[in-house]
Motif scaffolding. Structure first.
Motif, PDB file in Angstrom:
ATOM      1  N   VAL A   5       0.843  -1.188   0.000  1.00  0.00           N
ATOM      2  CA  VAL A   5       0.000   0.000   0.000  1.00  0.00           C
ATOM      3  C   VAL A   5       0.885   1.246   0.000  1.00  0.00           C
ATOM      4  CG1 VAL A   5      -1.901  -1.168   1.164  1.00  0.00           C
ATOM      5  CG2 VAL A   5      -0.207   0.057   2.520  1.00  0.00           C
ATOM      6  N   PRO A   6       0.411   2.350  -0.556  1.00  0.00           N
ATOM      7  CA  PRO A   6       1.213   3.574  -0.594  1.00  0.00           C
ATOM      8  C   PRO A   6       1.601   4.041   0.799  1.00  0.00           C
ATOM      9  CG  PRO A   6      -0.641   3.737  -2.109  1.00  0.00           C
ATOM     10  CD  PRO A   6      -0.862   2.496  -1.296  1.00  0.00           C
ATOM     11  N   GLY A   7       2.834   4.481   0.950  1.00  0.00           N
ATOM     12  CA  GLY A   7       3.288   5.072   2.199  1.00  0.00           C
ATOM     13  C   GLY A   7       3.718   4.104   3.265  1.00  0.00           C
ATOM     14  N   VAL A   8       3.660   2.806   2.997  1.00  0.00           N
ATOM     15  CA  VAL A   8       4.076   1.800   3.975  1.00  0.00           C
ATOM     16  C   VAL A   8       5.120   0.905   3.329  1.00  0.00           C
ATOM     17  CG1 VAL A   8       3.353  -0.106   5.451  1.00  0.00           C
ATOM     18  CG2 VAL A   8       1.808   1.835   5.080  1.00  0.00           C
ATOM     19  N   GLY A   9       6.248   0.704   3.989  1.00  0.00           N
ATOM     20  CA  GLY A   9       7.295  -0.122   3.412  1.00  0.00           C
ATOM     21  C   GLY A   9       7.776   0.463   2.092  1.00  0.00           C
ATOM     22  N   ARG A  10       7.915  -0.367   1.108  1.00  0.00           N
ATOM     23  CA  ARG A  10       8.357   0.095  -0.206  1.00  0.00           C
ATOM     24  C   ARG A  10       7.328   1.001  -0.857  1.00  0.00           C
ATOM     25  NH1 ARG A  10       9.623   1.747  -4.485  1.00  0.00           N
ATOM     26  NH2 ARG A  10      11.120   0.875  -5.975  1.00  0.00           N
ATOM     27  N   GLY A  11       6.055   0.813  -0.521  1.00  0.00           N
ATOM     28  CA  GLY A  11       5.006   1.684  -1.053  1.00  0.00           C
ATOM     29  C   GLY A  11       4.775   1.485  -2.539  1.00  0.00           C
ATOM     30  N   VAL A  12       4.529   2.579  -3.243  1.00  0.00           N
ATOM     31  CA  VAL A  12       4.182   2.541  -4.659  1.00  0.00           C
ATOM     32  C   VAL A  12       5.396   2.154  -5.503  1.00  0.00           C
ATOM     33  CG1 VAL A  12       3.458   3.958  -6.629  1.00  0.00           C
ATOM     34  CG2 VAL A  12       2.306   4.201  -4.413  1.00  0.00           C
ATOM     35  N   ILE A  13       5.165   1.278  -6.476  1.00  0.00           N
ATOM     36  CA  ILE A  13       6.205   0.883  -7.426  1.00  0.00           C
ATOM     37  C   ILE A  13       5.966   1.689  -8.705  1.00  0.00           C
ATOM     38  CG2 ILE A  13       7.381  -1.030  -8.538  1.00  0.00           C
ATOM     39  CD1 ILE A  13       7.154  -1.183  -5.430  1.00  0.00           C
ATOM     40  N   GLU A  14       6.882   2.579  -9.001  1.00  0.00           N
ATOM     41  CA  GLU A  14       6.717   3.453 -10.158  1.00  0.00           C
ATOM     42  C   GLU A  14       7.028   2.698 -11.460  1.00  0.00           C
ATOM     43  OE1 GLU A  14       5.498   6.387 -10.117  1.00  0.00           O
ATOM     44  OE2 GLU A  14       5.541   6.865  -7.962  1.00  0.00           O
ATOM     45  N   PRO A  15       6.590   3.230 -12.606  1.00  0.00           N
ATOM     46  CA  PRO A  15       6.903   2.586 -13.886  1.00  0.00           C
ATOM     47  C   PRO A  15       8.402   2.348 -14.048  1.00  0.00           C
ATOM     48  CG  PRO A  15       5.248   4.276 -14.202  1.00  0.00           C
ATOM     49  CD  PRO A  15       5.687   4.387 -12.773  1.00  0.00           C
ATOM     50  N   GLY A  16       8.748   1.122 -14.448  1.00  0.00           N
ATOM     51  CA  GLY A  16      10.148   0.753 -14.641  1.00  0.00           C
ATOM     52  C   GLY A  16      10.840   0.238 -13.404  1.00  0.00           C
ATOM     53  N   GLU A  17      10.206   0.341 -12.236  1.00  0.00           N
ATOM     54  CA  GLU A  17      10.817  -0.127 -10.998  1.00  0.00           C
ATOM     55  C   GLU A  17      10.370  -1.542 -10.653  1.00  0.00           C
ATOM     56  OE1 GLU A  17      11.449   4.154  -8.699  1.00  0.00           O
ATOM     57  OE2 GLU A  17       9.831   2.802  -8.045  1.00  0.00           O
TER      58      GLU A  17
END
Length: 365
Positions: free
Chosen positions: A180-192
């Motif tokens: 989920v956003p803001g927790v741990g790694r959070g959001v995975i952006e394009p290319g990541e």
């Protein structure tokens, strides 16, 4: 969100929910053609077929009379989508379980690893109608990941989409693996990329999905799949299958859906019934990820089934022919067919069935 009922040029003049139900609208350049007479038909097709379809007795001038003909709706004249172009087939998804790459850790535990990627795909969801989907592994639903309780799981997720995504697994795991956003790694952006690692608990039939806002759109676009954790001891042998209930909001207005489906394509199992054997135990892992509608349901004709809510207990909760699930709910249906023949299954919400959520089991000796 995509304004003006246009998404990447794939859906033009898409019908509203009411227009699909009562006729008079086109969905895309080819027209959405449903039913023995059609729920929504293009004018040129009506002309080619010699006028509007009739209801009972052949007297109705309304193409939508009696739900598209006395035999019920489906894609007109048996037309189907191009499964090869889509890159997946509902028949394969039905019994496709992905057990990952398996190895044994020094402590004797089983390690399962998967490579999952997201991508943006144009999927034909009705003959001539494409939908700009966001997918896991280029299919709707995503792969059915399967393991056993106590296994260590590693899911390497690579975002190949043009949009930010995550993978959120239902189950018990550390917060930093929750996707989920803001927790741990959070959001995975394009290319990541990111690797989710957690233990497989509890046993049952679960799901995974993207958890990036606007959450409803990410789910409605196709970002979901089934996650099955087997109990320590195997369940009885059975013909096992996955059925993921979902829909398509082709107007992108967030107000209901214009098509409903199981395993990707509306009406598919009407054209190609699910093949089963008489008296053989059938086990259905049933998952509801339908967005923009509060509940969904599964109804079986001519038979009853044992139902195990969430699959987290080994004793059924009821013996029934209809079960209702809210979004995110799931369960296991177990049954045997004592007689050969064709048996319909569908949502026991007529609107959903008329717009694609229906099919047949074909029982052979």
């Amino acid at each position: 969100m995509c304004p003006d009922n246009v998404a990447d040029g794939n859906l033009v003049n898409a019908p509203t929910r009411r227009q699909v139900l009562f006729g008079g609208a086109l969905a895309g350049s080819a027209g959405l053609v449903l039913g023995a007479g059609g729920i929504a038909r293009s004018a040129d097709r009506v002309a080619q077929e010699g006028g509007p379809a009739a209801g009972h007795g052949g007297h109705s001038s309304n193409p939508a009379a009696h739900g598209g003909g006395i035999n019920g709706p489906t894609f007109r004249l048996g037309r189907q989508v191009d499964h090869s172009a889509n890159g997946f087939h509902p028949n394969a998804i039905l019994r496709d379980f992905d057990y990952g790459t398996v190895s044994v850790l020094p402590d004797g535990r089983t390690l399962r690893e998967w490579e999952i990627f997201s991508s943006d795909e144009d999927i034909e969801i009705a003959p001539g109608i494409t939908f700009p989907a966001w997918t896991f592994n280029s299919r709707i639903p995503g792969p059915s990941l399967r393991c056993r309780e106590g296994d260590l799981l590693r899911v390497r997720f690579t975002n190949g989409s043009e949009h930010p995504h995550t993978m959120h697994f239902h189950g018990i795991h550390p917060a930093e693996m929750d996707g989920v956003p803001g927790v741990g790694r959070g959001v995975i952006e394009p290319g990541e990329s990111f690797t989710y690692e957690f233990d497989a608990i509890p046993f049952g039939v679960h799901l995974y999905h993207c958890h990036v806002s606007p959450l409803a759109e990410h789910i409605a676009r196709g970002m979901y799949g089934t996650f099955i954790v087997d109990p320590p001891q195997d369940r009885p042998p059975a013909d096992e299958m996955v059925m993921v209930m979902h829909g398509y909001n082709t107007t992108f207005d967030g107000e209901g859906n214009q098509l409903y489906a199981v395993n990707g394509i509306p009406f598919h199992y009407m054209h190609e019934p699910v093949q089963v054997r008489r008296n053989e135990l059938v086990r259905i892992y049933l998952v509801n990820v339908l967005e923009y509608d509060p509940v969904n349901s599964f109804h079986l004709h001519g038979n009853f089934f044992d139902y195990y809510p969430t699959g987290t207990r080994l004793e059924p909760s009821e013996f029934t022919d209809t079960v209702v699930q809210a979004q995110g709910q799931r369960g296991i249906c177990e049954l045997r067919f004592p007689y050969p023949g064709r048996y319909m299954f569908h949502a026991h919400k007529t609107e959903f069935a008329d717009l694609g959520w229906m099919g047949f089991f074909e029982v052979s000796e």
